[in-house]
Design an enzyme around this catalytic site. Structure first.
Site, PDB file in Angstrom:
ATOM      1  N   ARG A 152       1.030  -1.692  -0.167  1.00 56.53           N
ATOM      2  CA  ARG A 152      -0.037  -0.572  -0.106  1.00 56.53           C
ATOM      3  C   ARG A 152       1.146   1.253   0.257  1.00 56.53           C
ATOM      4  O   ARG A 152       2.269   1.162   0.454  1.00 56.53           O
ATOM      5  CB  ARG A 152      -1.146   0.325   1.144  1.00 56.53           C
ATOM      6  CG  ARG A 152      -1.509  -1.304   1.459  1.00 56.53           C
ATOM      7  CD  ARG A 152      -2.219  -0.931   2.408  1.00 56.53           C
ATOM      8  NE  ARG A 152      -3.619  -2.369   2.842  1.00 56.53           N
ATOM      9  CZ  ARG A 152      -3.476  -3.102   3.773  1.00 56.53           C
ATOM     10  NH1 ARG A 152      -2.247  -3.598   3.851  1.00 56.53           N
ATOM     11  NH2 ARG A 152      -4.339  -3.509   3.635  1.00 56.53           N
ATOM     12  N   LYS A 176      -2.608  -2.274   7.483  1.00 59.47           N
ATOM     13  CA  LYS A 176      -3.273  -1.010   9.131  1.00 59.47           C
ATOM     14  C   LYS A 176      -3.903  -1.914  10.306  1.00 59.47           C
ATOM     15  O   LYS A 176      -2.806  -2.774  10.388  1.00 59.47           O
ATOM     16  CB  LYS A 176      -4.234  -2.019   7.509  1.00 59.47           C
ATOM     17  CG  LYS A 176      -4.448  -1.483   6.723  1.00 59.47           C
ATOM     18  CD  LYS A 176      -5.768  -1.185   6.020  1.00 59.47           C
ATOM     19  CE  LYS A 176      -6.266  -0.563   4.474  1.00 59.47           C
ATOM     20  NZ  LYS A 176      -8.285  -0.454   3.993  1.00 59.47           N
ATOM     21  N   HIS A 241      -2.570   1.926  -6.121  1.00 64.02           N
ATOM     22  CA  HIS A 241      -3.429   1.054  -5.561  1.00 64.02           C
ATOM     23  C   HIS A 241      -3.733   0.298  -7.038  1.00 64.02           C
ATOM     24  O   HIS A 241      -3.174  -1.488  -6.872  1.00 64.02           O
ATOM     25  CB  HIS A 241      -4.588   1.112  -4.864  1.00 64.02           C
ATOM     26  CG  HIS A 241      -5.168  -0.221  -3.757  1.00 64.02           C
ATOM     27  ND1 HIS A 241      -4.444   0.303  -2.832  1.00 64.02           N
ATOM     28  CD2 HIS A 241      -5.666  -0.438  -3.804  1.00 64.02           C
ATOM     29  CE1 HIS A 241      -4.450  -0.159  -2.091  1.00 64.02           C
ATOM     30  NE2 HIS A 241      -5.197  -1.371  -2.355  1.00 64.02           N
ATOM     31  N   ARG A 244      -0.860  -2.969  -6.782  1.00 65.92           N
ATOM     32  CA  ARG A 244      -1.068  -3.613  -5.933  1.00 65.92           C
ATOM     33  C   ARG A 244      -1.644  -4.548  -6.043  1.00 65.92           C
ATOM     34  O   ARG A 244      -1.738  -5.852  -5.886  1.00 65.92           O
ATOM     35  CB  ARG A 244      -1.833  -3.140  -4.465  1.00 65.92           C
ATOM     36  CG  ARG A 244      -1.693  -3.793  -3.457  1.00 65.92           C
ATOM     37  CD  ARG A 244      -2.548  -3.096  -2.070  1.00 65.92           C
ATOM     38  NE  ARG A 244      -2.822  -3.729  -1.217  1.00 65.92           N
ATOM     39  CZ  ARG A 244      -2.475  -4.219  -0.128  1.00 65.92           C
ATOM     40  NH1 ARG A 244      -0.892  -4.400   0.099  1.00 65.92           N
ATOM     41  NH2 ARG A 244      -3.525  -4.710   0.677  1.00 65.92           N
ATOM     42  N   HIS A 267      -4.034  -9.002   4.945  1.00 67.70           N
ATOM     43  CA  HIS A 267      -5.858  -8.628   4.419  1.00 67.70           C
ATOM     44  C   HIS A 267      -5.842 -10.097   5.708  1.00 67.70           C
ATOM     45  O   HIS A 267      -5.554 -10.853   5.702  1.00 67.70           O
ATOM     46  CB  HIS A 267      -6.130  -9.551   2.956  1.00 67.70           C
ATOM     47  CG  HIS A 267      -5.868  -8.539   1.856  1.00 67.70           C
ATOM     48  ND1 HIS A 267      -6.603  -8.760   0.923  1.00 67.70           N
ATOM     49  CD2 HIS A 267      -5.893  -7.511   1.970  1.00 67.70           C
ATOM     50  CE1 HIS A 267      -6.447  -7.612   0.112  1.00 67.70           C
ATOM     51  NE2 HIS A 267      -6.459  -6.920   0.707  1.00 67.70           N
ATOM     52  N   TYR A 276      -9.811 -11.535  -6.066  1.00 68.00           N
ATOM     53  CA  TYR A 276      -9.110 -11.467  -7.163  1.00 68.00           C
ATOM     54  C   TYR A 276      -8.577 -12.465  -7.718  1.00 68.00           C
ATOM     55  O   TYR A 276      -9.159 -12.264  -9.174  1.00 68.00           O
ATOM     56  CB  TYR A 276      -6.818 -10.570  -6.816  1.00 68.00           C
ATOM     57  CG  TYR A 276      -7.179  -8.952  -6.203  1.00 68.00           C
ATOM     58  CD1 TYR A 276      -7.141  -8.668  -7.085  1.00 68.00           C
ATOM     59  CD2 TYR A 276      -7.462  -9.245  -4.747  1.00 68.00           C
ATOM     60  CE1 TYR A 276      -6.775  -7.549  -6.206  1.00 68.00           C
ATOM     61  CE2 TYR A 276      -6.885  -8.463  -4.038  1.00 68.00           C
ATOM     62  CZ  TYR A 276      -6.225  -7.021  -4.636  1.00 68.00           C
ATOM     63  OH  TYR A 276      -6.786  -6.211  -4.343  1.00 68.00           O
TER      64      TYR A 276
END
Length: 303
Positions: A152, A176, A241, A244, A267, A276
């Site tokens: 990110r 995150k 992004h 990514r 994630h 994806y």
């Protein structure tokens, strides 16, 4: 507690969680809009509104007004998420005893497939920097890490020199929720980083610096990418992004398993990574439809 005081307290809490400036400001804007509406509902000035005056009916009225204004479900969900976070925080701190948002259902949002770049487009961007110059060498590091490791932008600009294990081909990333993970880097990225650091004569601990010698920002990365996109004459809009997304898509296309991609991306939920797989399926269907002779023409099977 006054609504303005609650907003300030909540902003401080978000910063303590290492939320980006952009995220904090977005939450403050959404919450400020809600409190201005709530003040009108109770018939007083926003400056004197207290959080104790907020109830479920005011929240529902606010969402109803947004619907009447034609706001998209995604935007409504974002505003509701801001309200949930604030009132959950206020209840946890003992400022409120009842959460007025607790029983409000979130609007259902259909999953939108992320945009990605094809390999030849990525390779064009990876060749666009002049690595003989300091800033060009830095731009090459940016591209190699965004695409090669799927970082990110916030993770990228937060990297320090001591985050690197170049000999082991690894970097330590703060993702995150302040969660740390270790991800591999490509040999291309390792060489790009070594080249860039050799050109630098400063003692700054940040990995990526702007022309003034201070840590690079998210916005600067976006400007750098825009410059490279223009240089290679890509017609589509490209944001960081997307690199990514391309990282994850190309891994799955290459046979990587979903759990490994989930770990690489950082994630928390597998469902975030599964999007994806839908993307790769849609792409394969598109390729099949354009390339296979029996798929190009639609005929009536009864004739």
């Amino acid at each position: 507690m006054l609504a303005d005081e609650a907003l300030s307290l909540f902003a401080g809490y978000q910063y303590s969680l290492n939320r980006s400036e952009h995220t904090v400001i977005a939450y403050q804007n959404d919450l400020g809009q809600f409190f201005r509406f709530a003040a009108q509902e109770v018939g007083q000035e926003p400056e004197s509104l207290t959080v104790q005056q907020i109830d479920v009916y005011i929240v529902r009225s606010f969402l109803g007004i947004l619907t009447d204004q034609g706001l998209t479900r995604k935007s409504m969900a974002r505003k509701l998420a801001a309200l949930r976070s604030l009132f959950k925080f206020l209840c946890r701190e003992g400022i409120l005893s009842v959460n007025p948002v607790q029983r409000i259902a979130s609007p259902k949002i259909g999953k939108k497939l992320p945009h990605f770049l094809y390999l030849d487009q990525v390779e064009g961007l990876l060749r666009a920097s002049d690595c003989s110059k300091l800033l060009g060498a830095r731009d090459q590091v940016i591209m190699e890490l965004l695409y090669g490791s799927g970082l990110r932008v916030s993770e990228l600009v937060g990297l320090n020199r001591d985050s690197l294990d170049l000999e082991g081909g690894l970097i330590r990333v703060l993702g995150k929720g302040n969660k740390e993970r270790v991800v591999p880097i490509t040999n291309y990225a390792r060489r790009a980083i070594e080249n860039y650091l050799k050109m630098r004569s400063d003692e700054n601990g940040a990995l990526l610096l702007n022309y003034q010698g201070t840590r690079l920002t998210d916005r600067s990365v976006r400007r750098i990418l825009d410059k490279l996109v223009n240089r290679v004459s890509l017609e589509q809009h490209v944001h960081p992004h997307m690199l990514r997304h391309s990282f994850a898509t190309h891994l799955l296309d290459g046979g990587a398993d979903l759990r490994s991609v989930q770990e690489l991306l950082g994630h928390q939920k597998l469902s975030s990574t599964q999007i994806y797989t839908h993307l790769t399926r849609e792409r394969l269907k598109d390729v099949y439809g354009k390339a296979h002779p029996r798929a190009k023409t639609v005929i009536d099977p009864l004739k």
